[in-house]
Each structure stands twice: as structure tokens, then as C-alpha cells.
Scaffold this motif. Structure first.
Motif, PDB file in Angstrom:
ATOM      1  N   MET A 148       0.945  -1.200   0.099  1.00  0.00           N
ATOM      2  CA  MET A 148      -0.027   0.084  -0.087  1.00  0.00           C
ATOM      3  C   MET A 148       0.921   1.251   0.087  1.00  0.00           C
ATOM      4  O   MET A 148       1.344   1.905   0.909  1.00  0.00           O
ATOM      5  CB  MET A 148      -0.752  -0.182   1.286  1.00  0.00           C
ATOM      6  CG  MET A 148      -2.112   1.243   1.247  1.00  0.00           C
ATOM      7  SD  MET A 148      -3.227   0.816   2.604  1.00  0.00           S
ATOM      8  CE  MET A 148      -2.149   0.919   3.945  1.00  0.00           C
ATOM      9  N   SER A 150       2.184   5.181  -0.364  1.00  0.00           N
ATOM     10  CA  SER A 150       1.573   6.702   0.286  1.00  0.00           C
ATOM     11  C   SER A 150       2.419   7.539  -0.193  1.00  0.00           C
ATOM     12  O   SER A 150       3.517   7.344  -0.676  1.00  0.00           O
ATOM     13  CB  SER A 150       1.511   6.354   1.690  1.00  0.00           C
ATOM     14  OG  SER A 150       2.688   6.138   2.241  1.00  0.00           O
ATOM     15  N   ALA A 242      -4.474  -2.859   3.485  1.00  0.00           N
ATOM     16  CA  ALA A 242      -4.032  -3.319   2.328  1.00  0.00           C
ATOM     17  C   ALA A 242      -4.664  -4.149   1.333  1.00  0.00           C
ATOM     18  O   ALA A 242      -4.672  -4.255   0.280  1.00  0.00           O
ATOM     19  CB  ALA A 242      -2.432  -4.231   2.773  1.00  0.00           C
ATOM     20  N   TYR A 245      -7.132  -1.838  -0.188  1.00  0.00           N
ATOM     21  CA  TYR A 245      -6.288  -1.226  -1.350  1.00  0.00           C
ATOM     22  C   TYR A 245      -6.056  -2.177  -2.704  1.00  0.00           C
ATOM     23  O   TYR A 245      -6.416  -1.363  -3.807  1.00  0.00           O
ATOM     24  CB  TYR A 245      -4.600  -1.135  -0.937  1.00  0.00           C
ATOM     25  CG  TYR A 245      -3.945  -0.169  -1.474  1.00  0.00           C
ATOM     26  CD1 TYR A 245      -4.059   1.148  -1.310  1.00  0.00           C
ATOM     27  CD2 TYR A 245      -3.038  -0.562  -2.544  1.00  0.00           C
ATOM     28  CE1 TYR A 245      -3.122   2.005  -1.916  1.00  0.00           C
ATOM     29  CE2 TYR A 245      -2.183   0.318  -3.283  1.00  0.00           C
ATOM     30  CZ  TYR A 245      -2.173   1.613  -3.153  1.00  0.00           C
ATOM     31  OH  TYR A 245      -1.451   2.137  -3.756  1.00  0.00           O
ATOM     32  N   SER A 246      -6.140  -3.120  -2.385  1.00  0.00           N
ATOM     33  CA  SER A 246      -6.115  -4.351  -3.730  1.00  0.00           C
ATOM     34  C   SER A 246      -7.340  -4.598  -4.339  1.00  0.00           C
ATOM     35  O   SER A 246      -7.814  -4.495  -5.655  1.00  0.00           O
ATOM     36  CB  SER A 246      -5.552  -5.529  -3.422  1.00  0.00           C
ATOM     37  OG  SER A 246      -4.197  -5.396  -2.943  1.00  0.00           O
ATOM     38  N   PRO A 249      -9.629   0.104  -5.135  1.00  0.00           N
ATOM     39  CA  PRO A 249      -8.548   0.914  -5.403  1.00  0.00           C
ATOM     40  C   PRO A 249      -9.041   2.353  -4.868  1.00  0.00           C
ATOM     41  O   PRO A 249      -8.260   2.932  -4.546  1.00  0.00           O
ATOM     42  CB  PRO A 249      -8.201   0.743  -6.946  1.00  0.00           C
ATOM     43  CG  PRO A 249      -8.901  -0.566  -7.233  1.00  0.00           C
ATOM     44  CD  PRO A 249      -9.974  -0.920  -6.418  1.00  0.00           C
ATOM     45  N   GLY A 252      -8.679   2.297  -1.245  1.00  0.00           N
ATOM     46  CA  GLY A 252      -7.413   2.226  -0.963  1.00  0.00           C
ATOM     47  C   GLY A 252      -6.598   3.631  -1.181  1.00  0.00           C
ATOM     48  O   GLY A 252      -5.988   3.828  -0.111  1.00  0.00           O
ATOM     49  N   ASP A 253      -7.023   4.190  -2.097  1.00  0.00           N
ATOM     50  CA  ASP A 253      -6.359   5.664  -2.385  1.00  0.00           C
ATOM     51  C   ASP A 253      -6.787   6.624  -1.357  1.00  0.00           C
ATOM     52  O   ASP A 253      -5.747   7.461  -0.740  1.00  0.00           O
ATOM     53  CB  ASP A 253      -6.705   6.070  -3.793  1.00  0.00           C
ATOM     54  CG  ASP A 253      -5.871   5.574  -4.994  1.00  0.00           C
ATOM     55  OD1 ASP A 253      -4.994   4.823  -4.656  1.00  0.00           O
ATOM     56  OD2 ASP A 253      -6.066   5.734  -5.905  1.00  0.00           O
ATOM     57  N   ALA A 256      -4.831   5.342   1.908  1.00  0.00           N
ATOM     58  CA  ALA A 256      -3.265   5.642   1.898  1.00  0.00           C
ATOM     59  C   ALA A 256      -2.968   7.218   1.983  1.00  0.00           C
ATOM     60  O   ALA A 256      -2.074   7.723   2.181  1.00  0.00           O
ATOM     61  CB  ALA A 256      -2.797   4.980   0.601  1.00  0.00           C
TER      62      ALA A 256
END
Length: 263
Positions: A148, A150, A242, A245-246, A249, A252-253, A256
Motif C-alpha cells: 500500500m 503512500s 492493504a 487497497y487491492s 482501489p 485504498g487511495d 493511503a
């Protein structure tokens, strides 16, 4: 594999997580080889390992980014110690900075230490394991930054994504020979890593109680030497993040770049 009298090689073993792994392995009766550039510090780690294990321990100077230094290390191990049973690739560093402000020389150095040197040493140890015993364990210290990314971790994250990809393929290649490959993916650890990564100290202060204790993580890593696992992810909530994050998305953004962005 029980650790009594097993040879455990740890890079980046002069302080922090690397030193704690050495101590935890020594407590289990392992013969520890600690390697780093700072010869005075690894000498102290060696002495403590001997006191903890009641066995010989070794301290060899190593610049993991220098292939000639790796060759010299392998020769010393062959002549003075014997075959390595467990390799812990812990050496590495990071710099947290906006990509547009990065010194390109640091790109190269970070990949040389975190990725290329690690691969050169791992290849040499894997060849030895295949030739001598056809079993062993390779543990690569990656990072949650490899799962992940950042802000301000562009280059560091790139190196750790590389470590994960390398490790996942290597695990499959070495599986028929009963050589295990484990990746360790920690979040921020309370070590001198941040002396270089974030000299201001603001990042660790912002994280508060979320910083990982290196001694506790080292014990978990050493436990996996006897009972190999595919991955070790710490802390647990960052592993969950994480996965988001996968799988998601956009979420996840958000995580992060927002909640987990303390740099």
C-alpha cells in the motif's frame, strides 16, 4: 526446523529489528551470523548473541550493495562457519520525500541496497542450500509500503513492491527443494530507520502508539523459522487496509492518501 545449532544469517544486524532478530534466534540456540557495515556495532551484537546462546556467534562486515563484499562474506562463511540454514534479508533503508525533490543518486542507492544486493546474496545462499542440503528458509523483510503505497514513499515503496514480487516467485521456484520463503511486511517500526527516512521525527510522533515494537516483531519472525509461514503482516489493521487497497482501489487511495498518510 528447530533452531538449536542452526546457522542463521541476518543482514542489517547492527541495530534495530536486525539486532533483535539475532538476539531472539540466539535465545533459541541458533548459531548467529550478524552482518552490517558498522563493524563496531555488529561486534557488540555478536557478543550478546554468544552470551544468550552459549555458542559461537559471528560478526562479518558487509555492504550489501557491493557484490565484491557479498563474495567476501560468502567466502568467510564457508571457511569459518559452514552452510547457512536460514537467511534473513533485513538490510535496507528509506527516504520519505516528495518525488520531484528526490536526489536521483538516492534512487540508485536505495535499489542497490533494498533490492539488487538482496537478490545477489539470496542467489548465493539459495545455490548453497540446493547444493548442500536441499532445504532451508529465506526470510525477506519487505514492508506494508510494498502493498500500500503512500505519498512521499515513491522510491521506497517501489523497492518493497520489488521485494514482494521477487519473493513470491522465488517461493514457487524453491518449493520443490523444500526451501521456504517468507516475506515480512511491517508498518512503521520504532528503530533508527527513521533517523534517515524522516530526520524531523514528526512521522513517528504522529503515529503515536501505532508504531511496532521491534523486539516483539523479532520474536514473531524467529518463531516462523521453526514453523514457516508465507507472510507475516503487522499490524493487523494495516493488513486489512492493504486488502482494501487491492480490492477497492478508490478506497485504498483514500486510506493511503488520508488516514494512513502521516509523513
Amino acid at each position: 526446523m528447530e533452531l538449536e545449532n542452526k546457522v542463521v544469517l541476518v543482514t542489517g544486524g547492527s541495530a534495530g529489528l536486525g539486532a533483535e532478530i539475532c538476539y531472539a534466534a540466539a535465545k533459541k540456540g541458533a548459531i548467529v551470523i550478524t552482518c552490517a557495515r558498522r563493524i563496531n556495532l555488529i561486534g557488540q551484537v555478536k557478543e550478546r548473541c554468544e552470551a544468550l546462546s552459549g555458542k559461537a556467534a559471528y560478526a562479518f562486515q558487509l555492504d550489501v550493495a557491493d557484490p565484491t563484499s557479498i563474495s567476501a562474506l560468502m567466502e568467510k562463511i564457508k571457511n569459518e562457519v559452514g552452510a547457512v540454514d536460514i537467511l534473513v534479508n533485513n538490510a535496507g533503508f528509506g527516504i520519505f520525500e516528495n518525488f520531484v525533490d528526490f536526489d536521483s543518486a538516492d534512487f540508485y542507492r536505495m535499489f542497490e541496497v533494498n533490492v539488487l544486493g538482496m537478490m545477489v546474496l539470496t542467489q548465493q545462499i539459495a545455490i548453497q542450500m540446493l547444493e548442500d542440503k536441499r532445504y532451508g528458509h529465506i526470510i525477506n523483510i519487505a514492508s506494508m509500503a510494498g502493498k500500500m503505497a503512500s505519498p512521499k514513499s515513491t522510491v521506497y515503496s517501489a523497492t518493497k513492491f520489488a521485494v514482494l514480487g521477487f519473493s513470491n516467485a522465488l517461493r514457487l521456484e524453491l518449493k520443490p527443494a523444500n526451501i521456504k520463503v517468507t516475506t515480512v511486511n511491517p508498518g512503521p517500526i520504532a528503530t533508527e530507520f527513521f533517523d534517515k527516512a524522516d530526520p524531523s521525527g514528526n512521522y513517528l510522533k504522529a503515529l503515536g502508539n501505532h508504531v511496532i515494537d521491534p523486539e516483539k516483531l523479532a520474536k514473531t519472525i524467529v518463531k516462523s523459522m521453526s514453523h514457516p509461514v508465507r507472510e507475516i503482516n503487522r499490524p493487523g489493521y494495516m493488513e486489512v487496509a492493504a486488502r482494501f487497497y487491492s480490492l477497492f482501489p478508490a478506497v485504498g487511495d483514500f486510506l493511503a492518501g488520508g488516514i494512513f498518510n502521516k509523513k
